[in-house]
Design a protein around this motif. Sequence first.
Motif, PDB file in Angstrom:
ATOM      1  N   PRO A 138       0.846  -1.201   0.000  1.00  8.54           N
ATOM      2  CA  PRO A 138       0.000   0.000   0.000  1.00  8.54           C
ATOM      3  C   PRO A 138       0.881   1.252   0.000  1.00  8.54           C
ATOM      4  O   PRO A 138       1.954   1.282   0.624  1.00  8.54           O
ATOM      5  N   ILE A 139       0.446   2.244  -0.706  1.00 10.52           N
ATOM      6  CA  ILE A 139       1.283   3.452  -0.799  1.00 10.52           C
ATOM      7  C   ILE A 139       1.390   4.149   0.555  1.00 10.52           C
ATOM      8  O   ILE A 139       2.307   4.948   0.771  1.00 10.52           O
ATOM      9  N   VAL A 140       0.473   3.826   1.457  1.00 12.27           N
ATOM     10  CA  VAL A 140       0.568   4.410   2.797  1.00 12.27           C
ATOM     11  C   VAL A 140       1.837   3.925   3.491  1.00 12.27           C
ATOM     12  O   VAL A 140       2.483   4.663   4.236  1.00 12.27           O
ATOM     13  N   GLU A 141       2.204   2.641   3.253  1.00 14.89           N
ATOM     14  CA  GLU A 141       3.417   2.108   3.861  1.00 14.89           C
ATOM     15  C   GLU A 141       4.682   2.583   3.145  1.00 14.89           C
ATOM     16  O   GLU A 141       5.783   2.394   3.663  1.00 14.89           O
ATOM     17  N   CYS A 142       4.495   3.160   1.984  1.00 16.61           N
ATOM     18  CA  CYS A 142       5.657   3.638   1.214  1.00 16.61           C
ATOM     19  C   CYS A 142       5.934   5.119   1.416  1.00 16.61           C
ATOM     20  O   CYS A 142       6.869   5.654   0.798  1.00 16.61           O
ATOM     21  N   VAL A 143       5.137   5.780   2.237  1.00 18.48           N
ATOM     22  CA  VAL A 143       5.344   7.215   2.455  1.00 18.48           C
ATOM     23  C   VAL A 143       6.685   7.427   3.138  1.00 18.48           C
ATOM     24  O   VAL A 143       6.996   6.776   4.158  1.00 18.48           O
ATOM     25  N   ALA A 144       7.458   8.312   2.586  1.00 20.58           N
ATOM     26  CA  ALA A 144       8.798   8.596   3.130  1.00 20.58           C
ATOM     27  C   ALA A 144       8.853  10.055   3.555  1.00 20.58           C
ATOM     28  O   ALA A 144       8.900  10.951   2.701  1.00 20.58           O
ATOM     29  N   PRO A 145       8.806  10.348   4.854  1.00 14.58           N
ATOM     30  CA  PRO A 145       8.889  11.744   5.300  1.00 14.58           C
ATOM     31  C   PRO A 145      10.285  12.304   5.073  1.00 14.58           C
ATOM     32  O   PRO A 145      11.235  11.577   4.765  1.00 14.58           O
ATOM     33  N   ASN A 146      10.374  13.588   5.232  1.00 16.42           N
ATOM     34  CA  ASN A 146      11.661  14.259   5.064  1.00 16.42           C
ATOM     35  C   ASN A 146      12.630  13.765   6.134  1.00 16.42           C
ATOM     36  O   ASN A 146      12.380  13.929   7.329  1.00 16.42           O
ATOM     37  N   PRO A 147      13.751  13.144   5.774  1.00 20.86           N
ATOM     38  CA  PRO A 147      14.651  12.587   6.795  1.00 20.86           C
ATOM     39  C   PRO A 147      15.337  13.647   7.636  1.00 20.86           C
ATOM     40  O   PRO A 147      15.837  13.338   8.719  1.00 20.86           O
ATOM     41  N   ARG A 148      15.358  14.896   7.180  1.00 22.93           N
ATOM     42  CA  ARG A 148      16.033  15.954   7.925  1.00 22.93           C
ATOM     43  C   ARG A 148      15.094  16.735   8.844  1.00 22.93           C
ATOM     44  O   ARG A 148      15.500  17.703   9.469  1.00 22.93           O
TER      45      ARG A 148
END
Length: 674
Positions: free
Chosen positions: A299-309
């Motif tokens: 699911p694209i919900v599990e693929c969400v990548a927040p800003n690492p910084r």
Amino acid sequence: FALLPSFLPPNISPMPRSTEAAQAEPEVRSTRSTPRKAAAAGKAPASASKSRASTGRSTPPAAAGEKRKLEAPVRGGSKRAAAGSASPAKATLVEVKEEEVDEEVADLAKRGGGKTAGKQKKEVKQEPEQEADAVEAVVTQVTASGKGRARPKRGASALRGSRAAKPGQAVQVKEEPDGEQQEEEDDEDEGEVEETEYEAMRRANIARNREILMSLDIPELPVRNRTGELGRSRLPARGLGGGAKKASADRPPPREKSMRLQGMTSEGEKLPDNWREPLRFKPSEKEDLWRERRTGELPIVECVAPNPRAADQEEAKREALEQMEVFAAKMAGVEDRGSERTGVADEKAGAAYVAEMRKLTVSDKDVAKTVPDRIYAMAFHPSETHTLVAAADKCGRVGFFAPDWSDDDSCVFHMQVHSRAVTSLHFDTSNPAALYTSSYDCLVRKLDIHSRKWLEVAQFDEDDMKFLATSTLHSEQKAVYCGMGSGHMGVCDLRARAKPVIYALHGKTIRAVDVSPSDPNLILTGSIDTTVALWDARKLKGKPLASWEHGRGVTSARFSPVSGNVAVSVSFDDTIRVFDIASRTETQKIRHNNQTGRWLTSFQAVFDASSDDAFVIGSMEQPRGVDLFSARGGGRLGRLNSEAFACVCSLYAWHPTRRMFAGGNSSGKVYLWR
């Protein structure tokens, strides 16, 4: 001298002059010369020591009125001038009377005793150099006795009246001025120089020009400072990392440590304790694959990548989810598939085409950081009403950039889809909502934006295939052709959902796979084993239809998009080669710098979607730009430059029907030319 006759033979006279005159002459010693034998005339030799008293006995002064001429060199002059050589130095003619010398010697004898006055005067015939030293010593003794210390003349005064002295020629010696007079002359020499006529004229011209400029009443123009506050300044790139406030100019901001130095991944997660930075990627080694490969549907919900910084990761993830919903809804609304490709087969790009291409430029709003790391693959959505570009990086992220959807950072959205580098992106022309991806983790996925899922299309064995290096999609046949790290090619049938069929085509990694647009049975491959091969899809287990050799590994090989009669390959041997598919021959060999190094993605040549002749490729030249070449002409048609484009873009993607293309660089930025 009184004892001298007793030591001489009776037939040699010691001196032609009188004894009194001989005793009255002062003894002169030279500081440089050595005793020499007297001439045959019988004159006495001169001593080589300094001019000083050799004995304490006093000597009566010489008779008054007797004059003699001595040769005196200028202080600081050369020995050749004093000796009367061929290149004479400047000398000063000084006249000294014998009686004045005698008076000074007598005065010194009364005051200083025998040390100073105990000099014996002797008539000496010296060499020119010895005579110069002797005169200098005598004049120094005379001028030092109460009249002040003599100074050497400087400047033009030392040159006036100077003449070269010939050997044996007498020179008149004059008394130098005393100390006070010499100081006054020095002060006059060191005074201000009178202004010349040229300097006065120059000063008048400067004043006249200044008056003319003042009469024009020209307003002062502001000068742009280093921060670019005055005048137009380049806007920061949108997308990831954009929108941050600039630090104060008074105090520079502190340098931020990289995520690697902080012991974290680019997503903000902590690195494993046994993790080490690989010098070279080896996907077959398990210790380098510290990211876990996720198989099956995602699911694209599990693929969400927040800003690492971001400082607050929870808040960043919540914002990313909200942005994902908005962006996915917009993507789902893009239903138009675009029109058919337009273009004339085998048409050569001329001056009119080049003029149209030069009109393309990059504006500030058409630049955005779409993914955090180096871009490995790009694709253009076929829609004619929306501008949407997809880009993928080396860490498995897939990002989307829609410059016309918003004016802020919300025009960019990315997801973590794969665990390793994404090698290919393809939009399905028959179903624009579907996006196919392939990765080093040996997975082929499909984005179904309506169901908000990433579907798994194919999976390869990592131990046998090593990694998935490239892939291409044939929409009409519903098949995906994959080039593997082991030199095999896998064919995935999208309708049967069966396991991929594997064919051994090359001995090393296949970096390029393409299918002819006019004949789907023709497949073109390029490998690290330096070969470009043309295959028949129905006879993949046999030999290729044609094969061409490069000097080094091949990084790109593609058919022309209109007719497929031309193919272009790129190699690390700094060449671009053009092949005629019908005759199976190589027609052009173009020199091009393809040495991208370790930190840049390898160059790939991409045809204009509406031309069988023109293609673009990245460039290492300065100033930065895009090289436009002709496949049939074999030369560079031109070079595209823009003010907002100042980097090396290794990858490019053309829109299928519109005159625009996008480039991606190694920092994750996308540049849109339109």
